[in-house]
Scaffold this active site. Structure first.
Site: not given
Length: 226
Positions: A96, A157, A186
């Site tokens: 990430d 995300k 996500k």
């Protein structure tokens, strides 16, 4: 997707332990929890990736880490790419990353995209971009999503943590509706309750970043910032 029991949430959970002062024993126990509950991934600081990879080796649990985080957008592009390369070599399966929100707001779209692309190329891993949606205007949200996918990311995300946004179905649907084929979403940010987690998955989230994974698969509520 419909979730019918707490146990069905397990493959979506990215079991997160990112905080100061974490010890070796705590990290190992955290990874063992991920294996015991069949979580989708275990999310840990880069400095612990090698140890966690050894614990989950031979299982279906993936190793995830983060960079340019928790203060997002402060690393140089060169430093970010080199750190991503190091994390990949240590045994991570996915990363990430924080993105350069300030560059986006300054109209530096090429630099915003290149910063992400450098990580994608250096690591060779699926990259998730933490887009910090609440900090963006509607137009900036659209540009951030498109530029990130142009850079080669595999995941969108909504935010880096609960300090930016409590994960919600609206943000998930926004990303799902714009995701190109093969790009997943996500959800992250104070995912603390079973009903909340179910709503996020049913909105289209393929992963849930949370430090309350154990409580979620037990159908309970807990405190979680990530």
């Amino acid at each position: 997707m419909q979730i019918n029991s707490p146990q069905e949430l397990a493959p979506f959970v990215q079991h997160t332990l990112i905080k100061p002062g974490v010890t070796h024993d705590q990290i190992v126990a955290h990874a063992e929890e991920a294996v015991a509950h069949n979580f989708g991934a275990v999310m840990v600081p880069a400095s612990w990736v090698r140890e966690v990879a050894a614990v989950v080796k031979g299982t279906d649990v993936q190793v995830a880490s983060a960079l340019d985080f928790p203060t997002v957008g402060v690393m140089t592009s060169y430093g970010k790419a080199r750190e991503a390369e190091s994390i990949a070599k240590a045994g991570a399966d996915q990363i990430d990353i924080g993105v350069q929100i300030g560059w986006l707001k300054s109209g530096r779209d090429d630099d915003f995209r290149s910063d992400i692309a450098g990580v994608v190329e250096a690591s060779g891993l699926p990259i998730k971009v933490m887009l910090e949606l609440p900090l963006l205007t509607d137009g900036e949200k659209e540009r951030a999503v498109e530029l990130s996918m142009d850079a080669g990311v595999k995941w969108l995300k909504n935010a880096s943590s609960g300090a930016i946004e409590t994960a919600n179905p609206q943000s998930v649907r926004f990303l799902v509706e714009r995701a190109r084929e093969g790009v997943l979403v996500k959800a992250s940010g104070a995912i603390t309750a079973y009903d909340q987690a179910v709503a996020l998955v049913e909105a289209g989230a393929s992963a849930l970043g949370t430090s309350a994974g154990l409580e979620l698969v037990q159908g309970d509520s807990a405190s979680a910032s990530y």
